[in-house]
Every structure is written in C-alpha cells, then in structure tokens.
Design a protein around this motif. Structure first.
Motif, mmCIF file in Angstrom:
data_model
loop_
_atom_site.group_PDB
_atom_site.id
_atom_site.type_symbol
_atom_site.label_atom_id
_atom_site.label_comp_id
_atom_site.label_asym_id
_atom_site.label_seq_id
_atom_site.Cartn_x
_atom_site.Cartn_y
_atom_site.Cartn_z
ATOM 1 N N ALA A 198 0.823 -1.212 0.000
ATOM 2 C CA ALA A 198 0.000 0.000 0.000
ATOM 3 C C ALA A 198 0.858 1.264 0.000
ATOM 4 C CB ALA A 198 -0.922 0.008 1.210
ATOM 5 N N LYS A 199 0.297 2.294 -0.572
ATOM 6 C CA LYS A 199 0.872 3.631 -0.512
ATOM 7 C C LYS A 199 -0.141 4.545 0.159
ATOM 8 C CE LYS A 199 2.827 7.319 -3.397
ATOM 9 N NZ LYS A 199 3.120 7.760 -4.794
ATOM 10 N N TYR A 200 0.332 5.412 1.051
ATOM 11 C CA TYR A 200 -0.607 6.255 1.780
ATOM 12 C C TYR A 200 -1.304 7.230 0.838
ATOM 13 C CZ TYR A 200 -2.798 8.726 5.557
ATOM 14 O OH TYR A 200 -3.750 9.250 6.386
ATOM 15 N N ALA A 201 -2.636 7.269 0.916
ATOM 16 C CA ALA A 201 -3.457 8.097 0.025
ATOM 17 C C ALA A 201 -3.555 9.515 0.603
ATOM 18 C CB ALA A 201 -4.836 7.473 -0.148
ATOM 19 N N LYS A 202 -2.577 10.335 0.323
ATOM 20 C CA LYS A 202 -2.499 11.665 0.927
ATOM 21 C C LYS A 202 -3.642 12.577 0.497
ATOM 22 C CE LYS A 202 2.552 11.569 1.317
ATOM 23 N NZ LYS A 202 3.830 12.232 0.931
ATOM 24 N N ASP A 203 -4.177 12.343 -0.684
ATOM 25 C CA ASP A 203 -5.205 13.248 -1.207
ATOM 26 C C ASP A 203 -6.614 12.858 -0.759
ATOM 27 O OD1 ASP A 203 -3.281 14.716 -2.551
ATOM 28 O OD2 ASP A 203 -3.432 13.482 -4.362
ATOM 29 N N VAL A 204 -6.761 11.752 -0.055
ATOM 30 C CA VAL A 204 -8.088 11.302 0.376
ATOM 31 C C VAL A 204 -8.372 11.853 1.764
ATOM 32 C CG1 VAL A 204 -9.513 9.303 0.944
ATOM 33 C CG2 VAL A 204 -7.979 9.214 -1.024
ATOM 34 N N LYS A 205 -9.424 12.648 1.877
ATOM 35 C CA LYS A 205 -9.797 13.252 3.153
ATOM 36 C C LYS A 205 -11.106 12.683 3.691
ATOM 37 C CE LYS A 205 -6.327 16.018 2.402
ATOM 38 N NZ LYS A 205 -5.028 15.793 3.066
ATOM 39 N N VAL A 206 -12.033 12.351 2.795
ATOM 40 C CA VAL A 206 -13.342 11.831 3.201
ATOM 41 C C VAL A 206 -13.707 10.663 2.296
ATOM 42 C CG1 VAL A 206 -14.197 14.031 4.115
ATOM 43 C CG2 VAL A 206 -14.505 13.501 1.698
ATOM 44 N N THR A 207 -14.701 9.882 2.690
ATOM 45 C CA THR A 207 -15.072 8.713 1.900
ATOM 46 C C THR A 207 -15.581 9.094 0.521
ATOM 47 O OG1 THR A 207 -17.216 8.740 3.049
ATOM 48 C CG2 THR A 207 -15.565 7.175 3.824
ATOM 49 N N GLU A 208 -16.140 10.300 0.397
ATOM 50 C CA GLU A 208 -16.603 10.735 -0.917
ATOM 51 C C GLU A 208 -15.442 10.885 -1.896
ATOM 52 O OE1 GLU A 208 -17.742 11.786 1.911
ATOM 53 O OE2 GLU A 208 -19.920 11.973 1.841
ATOM 54 N N ASP A 209 -14.233 11.093 -1.384
ATOM 55 C CA ASP A 209 -13.057 11.149 -2.257
ATOM 56 C C ASP A 209 -12.746 9.757 -2.800
ATOM 57 O OD1 ASP A 209 -12.729 13.864 -1.750
ATOM 58 O OD2 ASP A 209 -11.358 13.520 -0.079
ATOM 59 N N ASP A 210 -12.760 8.767 -1.938
ATOM 60 C CA ASP A 210 -12.483 7.377 -2.312
ATOM 61 C C ASP A 210 -12.748 6.508 -1.093
ATOM 62 O OD1 ASP A 210 -11.594 4.937 -3.186
ATOM 63 O OD2 ASP A 210 -9.474 5.480 -3.292
ATOM 64 N N TYR A 211 -13.951 5.977 -0.954
ATOM 65 C CA TYR A 211 -14.285 5.216 0.250
ATOM 66 C C TYR A 211 -13.413 3.974 0.390
ATOM 67 C CZ TYR A 211 -16.732 1.084 -1.596
ATOM 68 O OH TYR A 211 -17.020 -0.117 -2.182
ATOM 69 N N LEU A 212 -12.948 3.428 -0.739
ATOM 70 C CA LEU A 212 -12.134 2.217 -0.679
ATOM 71 C C LEU A 212 -10.792 2.455 0.002
ATOM 72 C CD1 LEU A 212 -12.899 0.691 -4.180
ATOM 73 C CD2 LEU A 212 -13.566 -0.248 -1.953
ATOM 74 N N ALA A 213 -10.322 3.688 0.049
ATOM 75 C CA ALA A 213 -9.064 3.980 0.741
ATOM 76 C C ALA A 213 -9.183 3.727 2.240
ATOM 77 C CB ALA A 213 -8.650 5.426 0.489
ATOM 78 N N PHE A 214 -10.399 3.629 2.749
ATOM 79 C CA PHE A 214 -10.630 3.363 4.167
ATOM 80 C C PHE A 214 -10.783 1.867 4.442
ATOM 81 C CE2 PHE A 214 -11.781 7.709 3.440
ATOM 82 C CZ PHE A 214 -11.483 8.383 4.609
ATOM 83 N N THR A 215 -10.480 1.027 3.459
ATOM 84 C CA THR A 215 -10.779 -0.401 3.556
ATOM 85 C C THR A 215 -9.579 -1.259 3.170
ATOM 86 O OG1 THR A 215 -11.467 -0.728 1.248
ATOM 87 C CG2 THR A 215 -13.114 0.196 2.760
ATOM 88 N N PRO A 216 -9.604 -2.552 3.537
ATOM 89 C CA PRO A 216 -8.562 -3.470 3.059
ATOM 90 C C PRO A 216 -8.521 -3.586 1.544
ATOM 91 C CG PRO A 216 -9.683 -4.410 4.950
ATOM 92 C CD PRO A 216 -10.465 -3.192 4.551
ATOM 93 N N TYR A 217 -9.653 -3.409 0.878
ATOM 94 C CA TYR A 217 -9.647 -3.453 -0.587
ATOM 95 C C TYR A 217 -8.743 -2.354 -1.141
ATOM 96 C CZ TYR A 217 -11.395 -4.275 -5.307
ATOM 97 O OH TYR A 217 -11.487 -4.596 -6.648
ATOM 98 N N GLY A 218 -8.871 -1.167 -0.581
ATOM 99 C CA GLY A 218 -8.019 -0.072 -1.030
ATOM 100 C C GLY A 218 -6.549 -0.362 -0.779
ATOM 101 N N ALA A 219 -6.234 -0.878 0.425
ATOM 102 C CA ALA A 219 -4.834 -1.125 0.786
ATOM 103 C C ALA A 219 -4.225 -2.253 -0.023
ATOM 104 C CB ALA A 219 -4.737 -1.433 2.283
#
Length: 436
Positions: A198-219
């Motif tokens: 995984a790479k840290y998603a610096k541009d994601v602030k809220v789930t509306e930006d990319d909800y998957l970044a808050f999940t194992p799927y995103g990572a």
C-alpha cells in the motif's frame, strides 16, 4: 418479525463522524427522519464470499473482540441478525447512489440508539473485510421492537467480483508466510507486506473522495489507503495467521486516526502500520510500542463504557463521539522491534561489544542506508550515551566503524558523512550511513 410493517419511521444517523485519518463523511453527523411505507419491495441477493485459503502452518483465529464486549443477550441477538443482513444486498440503487442491506427486525427487543451504535461498531471491528458497509444507518426502537437498516456502497454484482479479487490477494499473502515463524515473525511479515503493498493516500480526506481507501480493498487491491485501510488489513491478515489483533481509534498529531493493538506471546502492544509507512528510517518506529510511547503523539478515544449516551449519539448540536469498545493494557517492551531486533548498548566504554560490531559489519557488508541500535535505559542515560558515542569523549561509534573497516566489508563506511536521528522516546538511535 411476523407482522407486516405498514409504516416504519427510521431515524437516519451517521455511525461515526470520523473513523479514519480524516473525516470519512461530509455529513454533519445530525440525525434525520425517513418513513418506509409497507414492506420493502426491493429484491435482495445473497453475497457469496470468496474462499479463504489456509496457510498449512498456522491456524486462523475468529475475530470476536467486538462480540465479546457486548453485555446483554439483546445486543448479541442484534449482532447475529446484523451479520446475516449485511450479506443480503438490494439490487436496486437508492436515490443516494447506495444499496440497502436487508433490514434487521427484532421482536420484543428494544435497543437504545447508543446500544445500536455499540452493536454496529462491534460487528465492524470483528469483520474488517465488510468494506461495503457505509457509516449511515437507520433505526426504529418503538412499539416493542427494534428495526435497523444498514447500507452498502456497492451493488451485489460488483461486490461479488470485488470480494473475489480481495480474497485472491489476501490468500496469496497468507499462503506465502514461511513455516516456523513465531508470533513476532508472523506479525512482522504481515506488517511488511502491507507497507510494501500500500501507498498512503495523501489526497483522500473523506469517503466521498475514495471510500475504498478506508478499507482493506483499497490497501491490498488498489494499493492506496489511509490509516483505516492499513489497520483493518493488518487485523485481518494477523487473524489468518493465528494472532489476535483489534483496531483502535483516536487521534494522531491531533487528526483523526486508527491503528492496532496486537497480542504477542500473551501481552498486548500498539502498532501503527500507516505511520510506519512514511520514511525508510522510521519503518518500525510504531511496531509493538507501549501506551506511554504511543501517547507522545497519539490520543486514544474513550471507552464506550465510560461515555454517556449523549456523547455516544451526539446531542444539542454536538457530533457523535468516536469510541473504542476494547482497550488492552500495553506496557511491555520485550517484543518491540528495536528491542528484539537491534544491538543493545549497555556499556558506553565497551568498544569490543561483539554483538554491536557484527551488526555494524553486516550493515556495511550489505550497503545498508540505515543502522539502528538500542540504548538500554536500565544501564545508561539516553542523551549522555548518545553524546559520548558521537560528539565527545571516546566517540565510541567511530571506534566500532574502525574495527569494521579492518574486517574488510563489501562497502566501507565514510566516517565523515554519518548522520543520526535521535529517537529518545524509543531509546533508539538511527544512523544514516554513507560509503566510499
């Protein structure tokens, strides 16, 4: 329930205003009302999860930390019903672009809103792969029963494909774990695989930006996540490798944050994978640390049992509080990465410390960019030891370098270009090495 629900008024809420490194919803956290008339006419489809492949050397653990924190039969009954409902998803998209999960209805059970929040939090803690569940929920607790409505970000069709892709990735990681690893070794393996994936998603602030970044799927699939995605991935991978782990919520440097508590050889430690995924010289700064070490820059959210109902649910214009439902004592240092893996300095005048000399030689032989060592606080004052090793006195570290140069490693350390990073909180010194 057996009787037909002719008119069910749901209070719509946001589970947590924030549960990641940033606000995970643009919602203001206030409740609203929605009326569902007659029985729900939606068509629902069961979600078939991808098959879990086992590692032949390690037995997986069921995650039950959240369930075990529930205190009443009614709460446990709701948890069990909720576990079934989230795997039945409506094929029809709502006006808000999400999908209903099958409604939970409990006859002769009346749960308060704070209890409902506890049950949902317990289920989500125990099921880190349930990535499709939104933080919005609706409930009704009148007329002698409780109804609960959760929602999915994804349709059943897309969800089944995503689950298979995620499980394929997880199975590959789990099956690749080597045999004969102790609990520390398995934990280190999972930690490194997540950071390397995984790479840290610096541009994601809220789930509306990319909800998957808050999940194992995103990572693990997309390779992009915030702290919540790291923490949930770590929890699940460790469970598959037979290690107990849970997620912890709070703040890091005053921003909303999530990390883990891990049980190694019977004792608990804090681990923050997302903060370890920053710079090479700090890859293990948050690996098996104590509460005292953690709270220099982390704040732990309160326990559910210590909060009032108004704090848990939000009232009088205040947002619902983030809370933890389980907080273990983390005070031991024996399984800390640096304590366990790096050479120890116990005598500032011992220039023939064989362990230390061999460690420096190995670093030079491999051309390592960084070298870490531990100053044992039982024997030495940290700042005085650092000063004597690098700045005054006998310059002990440079004596070790001279000894190593005589051993003819593959690369020769340039003594004129050595820089150090002091980590007094961990009693560790990280040395940046250069070569000529």
């Amino acid at each position: 329930m057996n009787k037909k629900i002719l008119s069910l008024t749901l209070v719509l809420c946001l589970l947590f205003v924030c549960s990641g490194c940033f606000f995970n919803s643009k919602s203001d956290g206030k409740s609203s009302l929605s009326t569902l008339t007659e029985d729900d006419k939606s068509s629902y489809k069961d979600i078939v999860s991808g098959k879990e492949a086992k590692n032949e050397y390690y037995s997986p653990l069921d995650i039950k930390v959240g369930y075990n924190c529930l205190t009443t039969d009614e709460q446990r009954q709701c948890y069990t019903a909720l576990a079934d409902s989230v795997n039945e998803i409506s094929v029809e998209e709502t006006e808000g672009g999400i999908y209903k999960c099958k409604m939970v209805t409990l006859d002769n059970v009346v749960l308060t809103q704070s209890e409902i929040r506890l049950v949902i939090a317990a289920y989500k803690m125990d099921n880190p792969l349930a990535f499709w569940i939104t933080d919005n929920f609706g409930y009704s607790n009148t007329n002698g029963y409780t109804a609960l409505q959760l929602y999915s970000y994804e349709s059943p069709k897309s969800l089944e494909a995503m689950e298979k892709k995620l499980m394929k990735k997880i199975n590959a990681i789990v099956k690749s774990a080597k045999s004969n690893l102790d609990e520390f070794g398995r934990e280190l393996y999972a930690h490194n695989r997540i950071i390397d994936t995984a790479k840290y998603a610096k541009d994601v602030k809220v789930t509306e930006d990319d909800y998957l970044a808050f999940t194992p799927y995103g990572a693990l699939v997309n390779g992009s996540a915030v702290c919540e995605g790291y923490a949930k991935s770590f929890q699940y991978l460790l469970s598959r490798l037979g290690i107990e782990c849970c997620t912890i919520t709070g703040k890091g440097n005053k921003e909303l944050h999530m990390w883990n508590a891990v049980k190694i050889d019977g004792l608990w430690y804090y681990v923050d994978c997302s903060w370890d995924d920053s710079k090479n010289y700090s890859r293990y700064d948050y690996f098996n640390i104590t509460e005292n070490q953690l709270t220099t820059n982390h704040t732990i959210s309160g326990l559910y049992s210590d909060l009032t109902s108004d704090e848990i649910c939000g009232s009088n214009g205040n947002k619902a509080a983030n809370f933890n439902i389980f907080l273990p004592d983390c005070y031991d240092t024996s399984q800390n990465y640096y304590v366990k893996s790096c050479p120890h300095v116990t005598d500032i005048y011992d220039e023939y410390n064989e362990e230390f000399t061999n460690a420096v030689y190995e670093a030079a032989n491999n051309g390592a960019e960084y070298f870490h060592f531990y100053i044992d606080p039982l024997y030495l004052d940290y700042n005085n030891a650092v000063d004597l090793m690098f700045n005054t006195g006998d310059y002990l570290f440079f004596r070790y370098v001279d000894n190593v140069i005589q051993m003819a490693p593959n690369y020769f350390i340039d003594k004129d270009n050595i820089f150090i990073v002091k980590k007094e909180n961990l009693s560790v010194v990280t040395v940046k090495l250069s070569y000529y």
